[in-house]
Design a protein around this motif. Structure first.
Motif, PDB file in Angstrom:
ATOM      1  N   HIS A  87      39.423  29.608  14.951  1.00  0.00           N
ATOM      2  CA  HIS A  87      39.137  28.792  16.132  1.00  0.00           C
ATOM      3  C   HIS A  87      38.504  29.630  17.243  1.00  0.00           C
ATOM      4  CE1 HIS A  87      43.033  26.905  14.553  1.00  0.00           C
ATOM      5  NE2 HIS A  87      42.051  26.103  14.169  1.00  0.00           N
ATOM      6  N   LEU A  88      37.677  28.978  18.031  1.00  0.00           N
ATOM      7  CA  LEU A  88      37.309  29.458  19.351  1.00  0.00           C
ATOM      8  C   LEU A  88      38.370  28.985  20.331  1.00  0.00           C
ATOM      9  CD1 LEU A  88      35.316  30.411  21.650  1.00  0.00           C
ATOM     10  CD2 LEU A  88      34.374  28.089  21.543  1.00  0.00           C
ATOM     11  N   ALA A  89      38.785  29.839  21.234  1.00  0.00           N
ATOM     12  CA  ALA A  89      39.726  29.462  22.283  1.00  0.00           C
ATOM     13  C   ALA A  89      39.065  29.677  23.637  1.00  0.00           C
ATOM     14  CB  ALA A  89      41.009  30.290  22.184  1.00  0.00           C
ATOM     15  N   ILE A  90      39.077  28.638  24.471  1.00  0.00           N
ATOM     16  CA  ILE A  90      38.651  28.751  25.866  1.00  0.00           C
ATOM     17  C   ILE A  90      39.880  28.439  26.705  1.00  0.00           C
ATOM     18  CG2 ILE A  90      37.128  27.915  27.678  1.00  0.00           C
ATOM     19  CD1 ILE A  90      35.071  27.214  25.592  1.00  0.00           C
ATOM     20  N   THR A  91      40.356  29.443  27.447  1.00  0.00           N
ATOM     21  CA  THR A  91      41.642  29.352  28.129  1.00  0.00           C
ATOM     22  C   THR A  91      41.461  29.400  29.634  1.00  0.00           C
ATOM     23  OG1 THR A  91      42.823  30.358  26.281  1.00  0.00           O
ATOM     24  CG2 THR A  91      43.895  30.440  28.430  1.00  0.00           C
ATOM     25  N   ALA A  92      41.995  28.385  30.309  1.00  0.00           N
ATOM     26  CA  ALA A  92      42.060  28.361  31.766  1.00  0.00           C
ATOM     27  C   ALA A  92      43.391  28.960  32.201  1.00  0.00           C
ATOM     28  CB  ALA A  92      41.926  26.932  32.280  1.00  0.00           C
ATOM     29  N   ARG A  93      43.317  29.904  33.132  1.00  0.00           N
ATOM     30  CA  ARG A  93      44.516  30.604  33.589  1.00  0.00           C
ATOM     31  C   ARG A  93      44.646  30.494  35.104  1.00  0.00           C
ATOM     32  NH1 ARG A  93      46.386  33.748  29.404  1.00  0.00           N
ATOM     33  NH2 ARG A  93      44.879  34.137  27.723  1.00  0.00           N
ATOM     34  N   LYS A  94      45.881  30.428  35.579  1.00  0.00           N
ATOM     35  CA  LYS A  94      46.144  30.482  37.016  1.00  0.00           C
ATOM     36  C   LYS A  94      46.338  31.948  37.379  1.00  0.00           C
ATOM     37  CE  LYS A  94      48.780  28.302  40.711  1.00  0.00           C
ATOM     38  NZ  LYS A  94      49.876  27.339  41.055  1.00  0.00           N
ATOM     39  N   GLU A  95      45.226  32.575  37.768  1.00  0.00           N
ATOM     40  CA  GLU A  95      45.219  34.025  38.000  1.00  0.00           C
ATOM     41  C   GLU A  95      43.934  34.402  38.724  1.00  0.00           C
ATOM     42  OE1 GLU A  95      44.942  36.104  34.260  1.00  0.00           O
ATOM     43  OE2 GLU A  95      42.853  35.475  33.968  1.00  0.00           O
ATOM     44  N   ASN A  96      43.925  35.600  39.257  1.00  0.00           N
ATOM     45  CA  ASN A  96      42.698  36.190  39.803  1.00  0.00           C
ATOM     46  C   ASN A  96      42.802  37.699  39.631  1.00  0.00           C
ATOM     47  OD1 ASN A  96      40.510  37.160  41.233  1.00  0.00           O
ATOM     48  ND2 ASN A  96      40.659  35.594  42.828  1.00  0.00           N
ATOM     49  N   PRO A  97      42.434  38.200  38.435  1.00  0.00           N
ATOM     50  CA  PRO A  97      42.663  39.610  38.146  1.00  0.00           C
ATOM     51  C   PRO A  97      41.674  40.569  38.805  1.00  0.00           C
ATOM     52  CG  PRO A  97      41.566  38.574  36.310  1.00  0.00           C
ATOM     53  CD  PRO A  97      41.884  37.471  37.280  1.00  0.00           C
ATOM     54  N   ALA A  98      40.608  40.073  39.414  1.00  0.00           N
ATOM     55  CA  ALA A  98      39.569  40.968  39.947  1.00  0.00           C
ATOM     56  C   ALA A  98      39.064  40.522  41.315  1.00  0.00           C
ATOM     57  CB  ALA A  98      38.410  41.055  38.957  1.00  0.00           C
ATOM     58  N   ASN A  99      39.915  39.866  42.089  1.00  0.00           N
ATOM     59  CA  ASN A  99      39.552  39.404  43.427  1.00  0.00           C
ATOM     60  C   ASN A  99      38.271  38.571  43.413  1.00  0.00           C
ATOM     61  OD1 ASN A  99      40.015  39.121  46.207  1.00  0.00           O
ATOM     62  ND2 ASN A  99      38.662  40.858  46.685  1.00  0.00           N
ATOM     63  N   CYS A 107      39.486  32.866  44.584  1.00  0.00           N
ATOM     64  CA  CYS A 107      39.703  31.966  43.442  1.00  0.00           C
ATOM     65  C   CYS A 107      41.173  31.961  43.031  1.00  0.00           C
ATOM     66  CB  CYS A 107      38.859  32.396  42.256  1.00  0.00           C
ATOM     67  SG  CYS A 107      37.091  32.512  42.611  1.00  0.00           S
ATOM     68  N   GLN A 108      41.631  30.795  42.569  1.00  0.00           N
ATOM     69  CA  GLN A 108      42.995  30.668  42.080  1.00  0.00           C
ATOM     70  C   GLN A 108      43.077  30.624  40.552  1.00  0.00           C
ATOM     71  OE1 GLN A 108      45.313  27.527  44.115  1.00  0.00           O
ATOM     72  NE2 GLN A 108      43.531  27.272  45.462  1.00  0.00           N
ATOM     73  N   TYR A 109      41.925  30.355  39.883  1.00  0.00           N
ATOM     74  CA  TYR A 109      41.936  30.137  38.443  1.00  0.00           C
ATOM     75  C   TYR A 109      40.739  30.836  37.801  1.00  0.00           C
ATOM     76  CZ  TYR A 109      44.777  26.218  40.105  1.00  0.00           C
ATOM     77  OH  TYR A 109      45.724  25.453  40.739  1.00  0.00           O
ATOM     78  N   THR A 110      40.905  31.222  36.537  1.00  0.00           N
ATOM     79  CA  THR A 110      39.782  31.665  35.716  1.00  0.00           C
ATOM     80  C   THR A 110      39.687  30.770  34.483  1.00  0.00           C
ATOM     81  OG1 THR A 110      41.128  33.238  34.442  1.00  0.00           O
ATOM     82  CG2 THR A 110      40.028  34.069  36.435  1.00  0.00           C
ATOM     83  N   SER A 111      38.485  30.715  33.913  1.00  0.00           N
ATOM     84  CA  SER A 111      38.272  29.948  32.694  1.00  0.00           C
ATOM     85  C   SER A 111      36.982  30.434  32.050  1.00  0.00           C
ATOM     86  CB  SER A 111      38.230  28.449  32.998  1.00  0.00           C
ATOM     87  OG  SER A 111      38.263  27.697  31.793  1.00  0.00           O
TER      88      SER A 111
END
Length: 415
Positions: A87-99, A107-111
């Protein structure tokens, strides 16, 4: 999904069909006559590996994408990766690892958002994917296409969109000059269970002056120039594909306390077939070329009983004997043929237990098959596997469609 997409469900010019899916009609011949496969990604990479860079590239950033979205799209394997299970996985996360900075501030989310622009594009054909969508308020997965960078003048075809607040509903829409954003022309299909509970196949068949939408092989909407209120039909040039998971926006609304993160969209495969303007109905003369298809369960071969090419002949397993009744050819239109006729799910049905038979080739998309690298013989419309009934290892055992399970009675090899 590109710009100014305030797609309130009531504002979309839509046709709504509710309830369960029904077996396809034998007369449901595709207007977009399906040709050979022109693009395929089965996502068979190792766990955590990136997508194939020869097929996909990334959109990156947190501009809001014209829709007031909240995520920052990255090219990180934290957001877009292969899961090692096909599978391909595209994951939305509640994070901001690089400002990361977004249109609204930090930003509050990445995807992730990947696309085939500059890698693959095509005019007309069948574009489809098997997807298990994510869930939750404010989550907005999509499989869609753009016809260029001058939106909406170059067009948009949304093959699949879902918003978390309507978990059982798939939306299919076109956007063009004079009918974009909240004025997009679309239809939707609501089923009895959340779409995110299982994999479903989402597809469009696109031909000159006609686009049809399908969920699990069943058509639920179509559009042609007569349905766009006198505006310009712009679906006559190459389009490229996009897969993404947005977070927030004017249509889905923002996540709330009920939304669980991370949320992942799993894509089993993406496939594109060419459009064939001959109607797909030409039947070649019987051929003695091709390959036997041997079962991993019993070492026997798929066989036409008594070598008689009669419509409705129920296919069986038999000792491999090298005769034309066991010589199967995968053709450019997706069909699997022997003795001049097609491998076919009886009655055009796509459900578990559908008998496999021999029938005159008729251009129906349910007659398309592929043999995967893992040895699964898969019906492309049903996304189900050819299965030996009851694990019967004897001569005369019958074949059926069944959910792919990876078992020996569903594994095949060319011989």
């Amino acid at each position: 999904m590109f710009k100014k997409r305030v797609l309130l469900a009531a504002a979309v010019v839509a046709v709504t069909l509710s309830g369960g899916l029904f077996a396809a009609s034998r007369n449901d011949t595709a207007d977009a006559a399906v040709g050979g496969i022109t693009f395929a990604d089965e996502f068979n990479g190792s766990a955590g590996s990136p997508v194939d860079g020869s097929k996909w590239k990334f959109d990156i950033g947190g501009s809001g994408w014209g829709n007031s979205e909240l995520e920052y799209y990255t090219n990180s394997t934290s957001n877009v990766y292969q899961d090692g299970a096909g599978h391909l996985a595209i994951t939305a996360r509640k994070e901001n690892p690089a400002n990361y900075q977004c249109s609204y501030g930090t930003c509050q989310y990445t995807s992730g958002r990947i696309l085939t622009a500059d890698k693959f594009s095509q005019t007309y054909g069948r574009f489809e994917a098997s997807i298990k969508i994510p869930k939750g308020q404010g989550i907005w997965p999509a499989f869609w296409m753009l016809g260029g960078n001058s939106w909406p003048n170059t067009g948009e075809i949304d093959i699949m969109e879902n918003v978390g607040k309507a978990p059982n509903t798939v939306y299919g829409t076109v956007h063009g000059p004079g009918y974009s954003g909240s004025g997009g022309i679309g239809g939707n299909k609501t089923i009895s269970a959340p779409l995110g509970d299982a994999f479903h196949t989402y597809a469009v068949e696109w031909s000159p002056n006609l686009i049809k939408w399908f969920l699990d092989g069943q058509q639920y909407f179509s559009v042609d120039p007569s349905k766009i209120n006198g505006n310009q039909w712009v679906y006559d040039h190459n389009f490229f594909m996009i897969l993404n998971v947005a977070v927030g926006g004017a249509w889905p609304g923002n996540p709330d306390g009920s939304t669980v993160f991370p949320q992942t969209m799993l894509v089993d495969w993406v496939r594109v077939n060419a459009w064939n303007n001959d109607g797909g109905s030409t039947t070649p003369p019987p051929s003695t070329t091709g390959n036997a298809l041997k079962s991993n369960l019993n070492g026997r071969c798929i066989d036409i009983p008594n070598g008689t090419a009669s419509d409705g002949a129920r296919l069986q397993m038999w000792d491999c004997n090298g005769t034309a009744a066991q010589k199967w050819s995968f053709n450019s239109d997706g069909t699997l043929r022997a003795l001049g006729k097609c491998f076919d799910p009886a009655g055009g049905a796509l459900t578990n237990g559908t008998a496999i038979q021999l029938v005159t080739c008729n251009g129906n998309p349910v007659q398309r098959w592929t043999l995967s690298g893992a040895g699964d013989l898969v019906n492309l419309s049903a996304n189900r596997c050819v299965d030996i009934v009851d694990n019967n290892s004897a001569n005369g055992a019958k074949l059926q469609l069944w959910d792919c399970a990876g078992t020996a009675n569903q594994k095949w090899a060319k011989a």
